[in-house]
Structure formats: structure tokens, C-alpha cells
Design an enzyme around this catalytic site. Structure first.
Site, mmCIF file in Angstrom:
data_model
loop_
_atom_site.group_PDB
_atom_site.id
_atom_site.type_symbol
_atom_site.label_atom_id
_atom_site.label_comp_id
_atom_site.label_asym_id
_atom_site.label_seq_id
_atom_site.Cartn_x
_atom_site.Cartn_y
_atom_site.Cartn_z
ATOM 1 N N CYS A 44 -55.552 -57.019 -90.274
ATOM 2 C CA CYS A 44 -55.600 -56.585 -91.453
ATOM 3 C C CYS A 44 -55.592 -58.075 -92.180
ATOM 4 C CB CYS A 44 -54.410 -55.748 -92.079
ATOM 5 S SG CYS A 44 -54.382 -55.577 -93.726
ATOM 6 N N TYR A 175 -64.754 -55.700 -99.655
ATOM 7 C CA TYR A 175 -64.549 -54.312 -99.446
ATOM 8 C C TYR A 175 -65.340 -53.497 -100.578
ATOM 9 C CZ TYR A 175 -60.578 -54.895 -96.339
ATOM 10 O OH TYR A 175 -59.975 -55.127 -95.183
#
Length: 335
Positions: A44, A175
Site C-alpha cells: 500500500c 486512483y
């Protein structure tokens, strides 16, 4: 798991647990070595920041590190790749156990990084932007000798300004491209992302680091997106105007940081690729993980030394990672 909402643009939930661990303990959680455990997935980018900053500042002995596996299901990040399938210190199989220990009806996503109080097994905070700033400003008593100042007081205004644009347009911008629910939303996100990358390339063409002549929090925040760009964002998230390796200034800048102790040696390309390509099944329904890209370029000369700058300022490089925190050699870039 579903990440794309048809017909809509991606909007990140930025409501996090705002409890802070501070030197004065004003939220009930004082700075104290050995009291807390950082749970941070190497896959992440938001969690990767905390791993880098912890290492650069030398907080390994003060705050232990738990690393979940690279994939998760709708419930939680988990420790399925750890011995016995549990975190070795917290003895829990899933990070959600720490969240529910403090908030039984916790309504949001179980995110990393998260700091957990070891004695109670309760999550303290998952506020990733504040976690790294507090590492720099609240944990100073436990910084290693030679720790760099990643958030110098005189430059905080500029660091915050640059970091805000990096977040909205780049960190979150990839994203917004990947999770766009319409062609229009994707197009807008794509344009914003590459406009920002062009701006960054211009800014970095005559200076080695984003703010001042040393590495700061702003560089850490940008690096964790750049290092994932060609491996996942270019293809998986359709950020494909150009690869990072085709933007010379940013490619050289990213390699400069990658080759700096505390940055590249915390990168796990295996975890990164498996996380994105396996977890995002609405984008990649086959969960096939691509073999590429070729990674040796990360170790090639970057030439950024010619711009001057002092990576750690008046400080020094961190020691190599301890054996139990080393990224497996076959997950990294072979020498």
C-alpha cells in the site's frame, strides 16, 4: 470486491481515526517506546510512507512493525502469510480485530497504516498523513543519531502546499483514473494527473528535491506513487500517456530516491503487483499478475548528484534494515 461505481468519479473517504500519539499524551496516548505497533502493508502506498519515515528517523526500536500480506478480502487486511496466520506480536489474524477492539461498530474501511496499542490490542489511529508528521515532530526523543529533519519548521508551509497538490493530483489522482466509473470521469482524472506530473517535472528539473536541498516529507509522499507507476498504475489504472521511465526528470528523481537508503530497500514489487492485480477484481477479473516490467533500470545511474543537495541534511543515512525487516531478495530488484 467492488471499487468502481458505474457512472461516477472516484471519491476517497478521508475520514480517519484522528487520535494522535503525542509527546504530551493529550489524547490519552503518550509517546512511549515499545507501547505501539505499526501495521503497514508493503503493498500500500499510504502505508509505505510510514515504513520509510520510521526507517529514516530510526524509530525501529521504539515502534515495532507488523506487515500484513499483500492481498485482502472485503473484511480486512490479514496476516495469512505470517507463521500461524497471525501477527507475531498482536496475535490476531486480521487487522479488523484491532479496530473492533476499540470500535465494535467501526463503520469504515479497515485501512493501513494503523498504529495499535499492544497492551490493549486496540487501534489508536489510521490517519496516515498525520502519522508520518508525528513521527517527525512528536517522537524526536527516540530519533536515531543523525536522523534527518523531514519536516523542518521553516519549510512547513511550502512542504504542506506541495504535498497537498501531490495528494490531490498524483497520489489520489492515479486512483481517480483507475476507479473512474465513466469515460468523462476518467478523462478528467487523466488530464489532471499528467498536468501535475508535468508540473513536478518542471519543478524538479533544476532542484534535486521537492522543497529545499534535502529530502523532506514531500519527497516521501511523492516517491511511493512514482515507484508503483510503471508496475501498476500505467497499465492497471490506465495512466498510460507515458511510463515513468519515459519522463526523464521524474524517472531520474525517482531512481535517486530509490537508491537512497530507506527508500528502495523498503520496496516490495512482488507485494505491490499482487495487491493491485489480485484485489481489484472489478478491474482485473482474472486476477492474473503480469510478469513485467523489467526492474533493473531502478539501479542504473541517475545523474541527479549534479544538482547538489544533501539527502539527509546535517544528518546521515540510516543503518541497513534488520534481518526480520528486509524485503525478500526475489521481491526486490536483483543486483
Amino acid at each position: 470486491m467492488t471499487y468502481v461505481e458505474p457512472g461516477k468519479e472516484f471519491n476517497r473517504d478521508t475520514n480517519y481515526i484522528d487520535t494522535r500519539i503525542t509527546a504530551d499524551g493529550r489524547d490519552g496516548y503518550p509517546v512511549e517506546p515499545g507501547r505501539y505497533r505499526l501495521i503497514a502493508a508493503r503493498a500500500c502506498p499510504w502505508a509505505h510512507r510510514s515504513i520509510i519515515v520510521r526507517r529514516l528517523l530510526g524509530l525501529e526500536d521504539a515502534i515495532s512493525l507488523g506487515i500484513p500480506g499483500p492481498t485482502h478480502d472485503p473484511r480486512s487486511w490479514n496476516f495469512d502469510e505470517a507463521p500461524g496466520g497471525v501477527d507475531s506480536v498482536l496475535q490476531i489474524p486480521r487487522l479488523q480485530d484491532a479496530y473492533f477492539a476499540r470500535f465494535p461498530d467501526y463503520p469504515r474501511g479497515i485501512t493501513v497504516p494503523a498504529i495499535v496499542e499492544i497492551s490493549t490490542g486496540q487501534v489508536v489511529t489510521n490517519n496516515y498523513p498525520q502519522i508520518t508528521l508525528d513521527f517527525s515532530t512528536e517522537w524526536t526523543q527516540y530519533h536515531r543519531e543523525g536522523a534527518p529533519d523531514l519536516y523542518p519548521e521553516a519549510l512547513r508551509g511550502e512542504i504542506d502546499e506541495v504535498a497537498h497538490r501531490v495528494f490531490t493530483e498524483v497520489n489520489n489522482g492515479v486512483y481517480r483514473c483507475g476507479f473512474a466509473g465513466s469515460q468523462e470521469a476518467y478523462g478528467k482524472a487523466y488530464d489532471r494527473l499528467f498536468d501535475a506530473l508535468d508540473w513536478l517535472a518542471g519543478r524538479l528539473s533544476n532542484q534535486r528535491y521537492l522543497v529545499g536541498d534535502t529530502i523532506t516529507e514531500a519527497d516521501v509522499r511523492l516517491f511511493t506513487t512514482l515507484v508503483r507507476f510503471d508496475a501498476v498504475y500505467h497499465g492497471h489504472f490506465k495512466c498510460n500517456r507515458s511510463k515513468l521511465s519515459e519522463i526523464p526528470t521524474l524517472w531520474n528523481y525517482a531512481r535517486d530516491l530509490f537508491q537512497t537508503p530507506g527508500f528502495g530497500d523498503t520496496v516490495d514489487f512482488d507485494h505491490i503487483k499482487r495487491h493491485y492485480y489480485v484485489v481489484h477484481t472489478d478491474i482485473n477479473p482474472t486476477s492474473i499478475v503480469p510478469k513485467g516490467p523489467e526492474l533493473h533500470g531502478w539501479l542504473e545511474p541517475h545523474g541527479r548528484e549534479s544538482l547538489g543537495g544533501r539527502p539527509f541534511g546535517d544528518g546521515s543515512a540510516p543503518h541497513p534494515p534488520s534481518r526480520d525487516e528486509q524485503v525478500p531478495a526475489d521481491h526486490w530488484v536483483p543486483a
